[in-house]
Design an enzyme around this catalytic site. Structure first.
Site, PDB file in Angstrom:
ATOM      1  N   HIS A 190      25.766  -0.551  45.899  1.00 44.04           N
ATOM      2  CA  HIS A 190      26.191  -1.695  46.703  1.00 44.04           C
ATOM      3  C   HIS A 190      27.488  -1.381  47.432  1.00 44.04           C
ATOM      4  O   HIS A 190      28.441  -2.156  47.388  1.00 44.04           O
ATOM      5  CB  HIS A 190      26.346  -2.939  45.816  1.00 44.04           C
ATOM      6  N   HIS A 225      32.995  -8.858  38.126  1.00 41.19           N
ATOM      7  CA  HIS A 225      32.114  -7.804  38.661  1.00 41.19           C
ATOM      8  C   HIS A 225      30.844  -7.799  37.813  1.00 41.19           C
ATOM      9  O   HIS A 225      30.115  -8.780  37.763  1.00 41.19           O
ATOM     10  CB  HIS A 225      32.861  -6.473  38.648  1.00 41.19           C
ATOM     11  N   LYS A 258      36.051 -21.504  37.152  1.00 42.40           N
ATOM     12  CA  LYS A 258      35.270 -20.510  37.883  1.00 42.40           C
ATOM     13  C   LYS A 258      33.792 -20.682  37.543  1.00 42.40           C
ATOM     14  O   LYS A 258      33.412 -20.761  36.387  1.00 42.40           O
ATOM     15  CB  LYS A 258      35.731 -19.105  37.495  1.00 42.40           C
ATOM     16  N   ILE A 259      32.946 -20.738  38.573  1.00 41.98           N
ATOM     17  CA  ILE A 259      31.501 -20.844  38.385  1.00 41.98           C
ATOM     18  C   ILE A 259      30.896 -19.464  38.612  1.00 41.98           C
ATOM     19  O   ILE A 259      31.001 -18.909  39.706  1.00 41.98           O
ATOM     20  CB  ILE A 259      30.867 -21.866  39.353  1.00 41.98           C
ATOM     21  N   MET A 260      30.273 -18.912  37.578  1.00 46.64           N
ATOM     22  CA  MET A 260      29.731 -17.568  37.680  1.00 46.64           C
ATOM     23  C   MET A 260      28.411 -17.577  38.442  1.00 46.64           C
ATOM     24  O   MET A 260      27.670 -18.549  38.417  1.00 46.64           O
ATOM     25  CB  MET A 260      29.526 -16.968  36.283  1.00 46.64           C
ATOM     26  N   GLY A 261      28.134 -16.439  39.116  1.00 48.42           N
ATOM     27  CA  GLY A 261      26.863 -16.306  39.821  1.00 48.42           C
ATOM     28  C   GLY A 261      26.890 -16.817  41.244  1.00 48.42           C
ATOM     29  O   GLY A 261      25.836 -16.912  41.884  1.00 48.42           O
ATOM     30  N   HIS A 264      30.369 -14.103  47.217  1.00 50.24           N
ATOM     31  CA  HIS A 264      30.396 -12.653  47.348  1.00 50.24           C
ATOM     32  C   HIS A 264      31.377 -12.289  48.446  1.00 50.24           C
ATOM     33  O   HIS A 264      31.468 -12.972  49.464  1.00 50.24           O
ATOM     34  CB  HIS A 264      29.001 -12.105  47.685  1.00 50.24           C
ATOM     35  N   ARG A 273      19.674  -9.697  47.632  1.00 53.98           N
ATOM     36  CA  ARG A 273      18.885  -9.380  46.440  1.00 53.98           C
ATOM     37  C   ARG A 273      18.367 -10.616  45.718  1.00 53.98           C
ATOM     38  O   ARG A 273      17.503 -10.520  44.847  1.00 53.98           O
ATOM     39  CB  ARG A 273      19.741  -8.543  45.489  1.00 53.98           C
ATOM     40  N   ASP A 315      23.567 -12.094  40.306  1.00 53.29           N
ATOM     41  CA  ASP A 315      23.802 -12.276  38.877  1.00 53.29           C
ATOM     42  C   ASP A 315      23.287 -13.609  38.350  1.00 53.29           C
ATOM     43  O   ASP A 315      22.954 -13.723  37.171  1.00 53.29           O
ATOM     44  CB  ASP A 315      25.300 -12.160  38.570  1.00 53.29           C
ATOM     45  N   ARG A 340      23.360   1.327  38.149  1.00 50.49           N
ATOM     46  CA  ARG A 340      24.437   1.644  39.092  1.00 50.49           C
ATOM     47  C   ARG A 340      24.980   3.061  38.907  1.00 50.49           C
ATOM     48  O   ARG A 340      25.599   3.602  39.833  1.00 50.49           O
ATOM     49  CB  ARG A 340      25.543   0.597  38.976  1.00 50.49           C
ATOM     50  N   ARG A 359      45.060   7.074  48.476  1.00 47.53           N
ATOM     51  CA  ARG A 359      46.396   6.674  48.072  1.00 47.53           C
ATOM     52  C   ARG A 359      46.933   5.643  49.068  1.00 47.53           C
ATOM     53  O   ARG A 359      47.640   5.988  50.016  1.00 47.53           O
ATOM     54  CB  ARG A 359      47.314   7.904  48.019  1.00 47.53           C
TER      55      ARG A 359
END
Length: 385
Positions: A190, A225, A258-261, A264, A273, A315, A340, A359
């Site tokens: 990705h 992540h 925080k709401i997961m899923g 982006h 996806r 996710d 991955r 760097r």
């Protein structure tokens, strides 16, 4: 006296910053994804994971003979050194599978005779060994942590089939292998996501491929992540039924949680996806009699779009997919890594082939230059001995 620097543009989290060039993967902000020029949706329906892994590493799709050889090389390279298995047995039983995986990958490097050969050919050979052994680290580590003996390797099974077999001791059905192949393909690469970028930064110092993949594993663990799909399952289990989804979401948003899923950094029109993963989840729901998960996710999608104008990411649906396939949530992120790792290795090869040390600079926000107490510029008569 220090020369004053011109203040440069700053993008928190490197959002929108172009940090390098790659021929491996392109993430289209308008809900598209390509591996080496091939559309992800076509490959997810037609290809095997081994075929996609070959493509990522070598730049072109394999012919029949090349794919057979590549698949065989992976199958024959799965076995772990005894010392690595012994080290996994020393890990605390409550250790997270990602911690076991990260530790195992790091230790594997010491047993690779080509560890410090960064030539293209050697890196490809090491990549094959890593792709093979990461899935074994996951399955053997999990069985060891639960007081069970690792199962012997089955060279006749693909990576998708082997994940099922090595965890449960039963050869999966064809439809299960096909679903897992699709999932592994969707997660294979990705672009410059956090774990891949971590791998490239490490590789850019001319550290070895095992060091780079160890860095990637460390980055993947975080809930912002790869850890997001594990957290997403906890969220869905808390909601329980589709009719509770909207109220639950509003309550969490009001508490600024925080709401997961969802959301982006790159996609603006939705994660490319998601449609495939949603259909896998719907199919699995019918097969397993657990059809509540997709409606919960769909209700969350609708409510989040209204409330925050955020789209679901992969996710959200991957979490119930893994659950319905019989994998505990703690293995969600490691299975992500089993896929991955192909992308990570491809990026390390590309980085080493055209290397420049990564760097960047930082924007200093600390105090202005000030005298050290007792120094001449301090104006004080006191001196430190």
């Amino acid at each position: 006296m220090a020369t004053k620097e011109t203040k440069q543009a700053y993008s928190p989290g490197l959002a929108g910053v172009i940090a390098g060039e790659t021929q491996i993967c392109w993430v289209d902000p308008n809900a598209g994804l390509m591996y080496r020029g091939y559309d992800i949706h076509e490959m997810a329906e037609k290809a095997s994971f081994e075929e996609v892994a070959y493509l990522l590493l070598n730049g072109e799709l394999p012919d029949v003979e090349e794919l057979s050889k590549f698949t065989s090389e992976i199958a024959l390279a799965r076995m772990l050194p005894k010392q690595v298995l012994d080290a996994l047995r020393l890990m605390p039983k409550e250790a997270h599978p990602m911690d076991m995986l990260r530790t195992g990958v790091s230790m594997l490097g010491a047993f690779d005779p080509e560890l410090n050969d960064h030539s293209h050919a050697a890196n490809i050979r090491k990549a094959i060994r890593l792709i093979a052994k990461v899935s074994t680290l996951i399955t053997d580590g999990y069985r060891i942590a639960h007081g069970e003996h690792p199962l012997p390797e089955r060279a006749d099974l693909t990576i998708a089939g082997n994940l099922f077999y090595k965890l449960h001791g039963e050869v999966p059905q064809d439809w299960q292998i096909q679903m897992m192949d699709t999932i592994l393909i969707l997660y294979a690469d990705h672009e410059f996501n956090a774990s891949t970028f971590a791998a490239r930064v490490t590789a850019s110092t001319l550290a070895d491929i095992y060091a780079a993949v160890t860095s990637a594993c460390a980055a993947l663990k975080g809930p912002l992540h790869g850890g997001a799909n594990e957290e997403s399952m906890k969220m869905l289990e808390e909601i329980k039924t589709p009719n509770r989804a909207e109220a639950w979401l509003k309550e969490k948003l009001a508490a600024k949680e925080k709401i997961m899923g969802f959301g982006h950094r790159v996609y603006k029109e939705g994660d490319s996806r998601v449609p495939l993963m949603r259909e896998i989840a719907r199919d699995l729901g019918k097969r397993t009699g657990k059809e509540q998960w997709v409606p919960i996710c769909e209700n969350l999608e609708e409510a989040m779009e209204r409330e925050k104008h955020l789209c679901a990411n992969v996710d959200l649906y991957a979490a119930p997919v893994f659950w319905m396939l019989g994998f505990p949530p703690a293995l969600n992120t490691p299975i992500f890594a089993a896929s991955r790792v192909a992308g990570w290795c491809a990026h390390v090869v590309e980085q080493h082939d055209n290397n420049r040390l990564i760097r960047p600079r930082s924007l200093y926000t600390g105090p202005k230059l000030r005298p050290y107490p007792g120094s001449a510029s301090d104006g004080s008569q006191e001196r430190r001995s």
